[in-house]
Scaffold this active site. Sequence first.
Site, PDB file in Angstrom:
ATOM      1  N   VAL A 116       0.836  -1.210   0.000  1.00 52.12           N
ATOM      2  CA  VAL A 116       0.000   0.000   0.000  1.00 52.12           C
ATOM      3  C   VAL A 116       0.867   1.255   0.000  1.00 52.12           C
ATOM      4  O   VAL A 116       0.599   2.218  -0.742  1.00 52.12           O
ATOM      5  CB  VAL A 116      -0.958  -0.008   1.219  1.00 52.12           C
ATOM      6  CG1 VAL A 116      -1.751   1.283   1.280  1.00 52.12           C
ATOM      7  CG2 VAL A 116      -1.902  -1.209   1.146  1.00 52.12           C
ATOM      8  N   ILE A 143     -13.283   2.368  -1.634  1.00 51.35           N
ATOM      9  CA  ILE A 143     -14.688   2.795  -1.469  1.00 51.35           C
ATOM     10  C   ILE A 143     -14.762   3.927  -0.431  1.00 51.35           C
ATOM     11  O   ILE A 143     -14.295   3.756   0.691  1.00 51.35           O
ATOM     12  CB  ILE A 143     -15.579   1.614  -1.004  1.00 51.35           C
ATOM     13  CG1 ILE A 143     -15.543   0.472  -2.017  1.00 51.35           C
ATOM     14  CG2 ILE A 143     -17.007   2.080  -0.763  1.00 51.35           C
ATOM     15  CD1 ILE A 143     -16.351  -0.758  -1.595  1.00 51.35           C
ATOM     16  N   GLU A 188      -3.365 -14.357   1.449  1.00 54.21           N
ATOM     17  CA  GLU A 188      -2.067 -14.320   2.128  1.00 54.21           C
ATOM     18  C   GLU A 188      -1.553 -15.751   2.354  1.00 54.21           C
ATOM     19  O   GLU A 188      -2.364 -16.671   2.509  1.00 54.21           O
ATOM     20  CB  GLU A 188      -2.229 -13.669   3.510  1.00 54.21           C
ATOM     21  CG  GLU A 188      -2.769 -12.262   3.489  1.00 54.21           C
ATOM     22  CD  GLU A 188      -1.712 -11.242   3.099  1.00 54.21           C
ATOM     23  OE1 GLU A 188      -0.509 -11.551   3.214  1.00 54.21           O
ATOM     24  OE2 GLU A 188      -2.108 -10.155   2.660  1.00 54.21           O
ATOM     25  N   LYS A 238     -13.257  -4.186  10.464  1.00 53.34           N
ATOM     26  CA  LYS A 238     -13.881  -3.165   9.613  1.00 53.34           C
ATOM     27  C   LYS A 238     -15.306  -2.883  10.080  1.00 53.34           C
ATOM     28  O   LYS A 238     -15.754  -1.737  10.103  1.00 53.34           O
ATOM     29  CB  LYS A 238     -13.872  -3.636   8.148  1.00 53.34           C
ATOM     30  CG  LYS A 238     -12.463  -3.734   7.561  1.00 53.34           C
ATOM     31  CD  LYS A 238     -12.473  -4.442   6.216  1.00 53.34           C
ATOM     32  CE  LYS A 238     -11.073  -4.610   5.658  1.00 53.34           C
ATOM     33  NZ  LYS A 238     -11.005  -5.544   4.529  1.00 53.34           N
TER      34      LYS A 238
HETATM   35  N1  HSE Z   1      -7.205  -8.707   3.222  1.00 52.75           N
HETATM   36  C1  HSE Z   1      -8.256  -7.787   2.934  1.00 52.75           C
HETATM   37  C2  HSE Z   1      -9.215  -8.404   1.926  1.00 52.75           C
HETATM   38  C3  HSE Z   1      -7.794  -6.473   2.391  1.00 52.75           C
HETATM   39  O1  HSE Z   1      -9.015  -9.516   1.471  1.00 52.75           O
HETATM   40  O2  HSE Z   1     -10.184  -7.735   1.605  1.00 52.75           O
HETATM   41  C4  HSE Z   1      -7.206  -5.575   3.437  1.00 52.75           C
HETATM   42  O3  HSE Z   1      -8.133  -5.273   4.427  1.00 52.75           O
END
Ligand code: HSE
Length: 427
Positions: free
Chosen positions: A15, A137, A191, A206
């Site tokens: 990022v 978004i 990951e 989130k």
């Molecule tokens: N790993 C997250 C996803 C993105 O797969 O949406 C970063 O928050």
Amino acid sequence: MSKDVIIGFLGCGNVGSGAWRLLEGFGADIEHRAGLRFVIRKVLVRDLQKPRDIAFPAGVLTDNPDDVLNDPEIQIVAEFLGGEEPSYTLMRRALNAGKTVVTANKVAFALHWHELQKAAKRNGAGLYYEAAVCGAIPIIHSLEESLQANRIDKIFGIVNGTTNYILTRMSKNAEDYATVLRDAQRLGLAEPDPAADVEGLDAAYKLSILASLAFHGRVPFEDVYVEGITHVSAEDIRCGQELGYTLKLLAIAKRNGLNVETRVHPTFVRSDHPLANVSGSFNAVYLHGHACKEMMFLGRGAGDMPTASAIVSDLERAASSCMHRYPTFENEVNPKVSLRNNTDWQCPFYIRMLAKDEPGVLSRVAKCFADEQVSIAAVQQKGDCHNGRVTLVVITHRAGEKAMQRAITALDGDIATLESMIRVEEE
Ligand code: HSE
């Protein structure tokens, strides 16, 4: 005449590199649009020797956080380290030094928002976090500003791209979870350690942030019920499809007065719901406000450039703001006027069982449900008998979570065993 804005980066992975490239490639346009010229003075990295795609000018890279945090000319610190620590400590140090912080870090932010906000206010610094939730978004800015005239009673969506990619492939190609996960890792879409995504934690961080903003009260991460997708089977996806449902990992927050429910779990949505068609690694957030009514945001929730889009917009907003704004609810771990965490939510349920195929079985299963006031909406017996058992799928009317749990616990294993229980979102 443009204004120079001196910034420092904490971290420069995927990022951070995206933010560097966006500022480099689009800096002239931002200068033209906003009259701001961003100058990246220092970039903190873990390993100075690591080969990098970006040719950083001499003296920019450092492995000493003090070079960023103690530089009096750096006005804004952009944080890309990820994880709780050392990110939280470094962000707090930056704020205490009067520097504005822009972060993409949902973990440190969700866990320490109240402390970070306090430090920011005390020092007149800004705290910007659009990139922490759903990448490109603009949901944070929309909740903080554009939707202020609304009492939002629900906000839910697909806020994790990795799991949406996996579920989309399982749904479209009838592939199994382990195969798709391995493939997603090979393609770099999941990951190497996928736990945070597939176990639902990423979505829960989130959701804690989104629900707090939407309901104007602190919704702690610890209150979010979390269930990931690791137990999802291709068979449930297929059975759901036959009933007109699509399986998604939804992050759901609903408010009724002071009662709030927040939960992340695999969820069946009707296949004609707008969220059902959000495919691959896309994110989407659906909400309802008393004035705006229904609304859906769709876009890319991860990736270097989509996330950098949110970071650079926050940098621009932070640098052009005369007075930073902070959420006005009581942002405390234990606020005086508390939203109440409701863990006994109501929804329809999908239940799949393996049951004996003989007279009286259905009525005994139905009795377990009836004893808990769980009303059955539909029952399907599927396929042929294997080892004396058939698949039985039950869809209930709206029922309480706890009553449903009691009903399935009461099933007599001699006649029917539970294979899966999936909540249905009907709104
Ligand atoms: N790993 C997250 C996803 C993105 O797969 O949406 C970063 O928050």
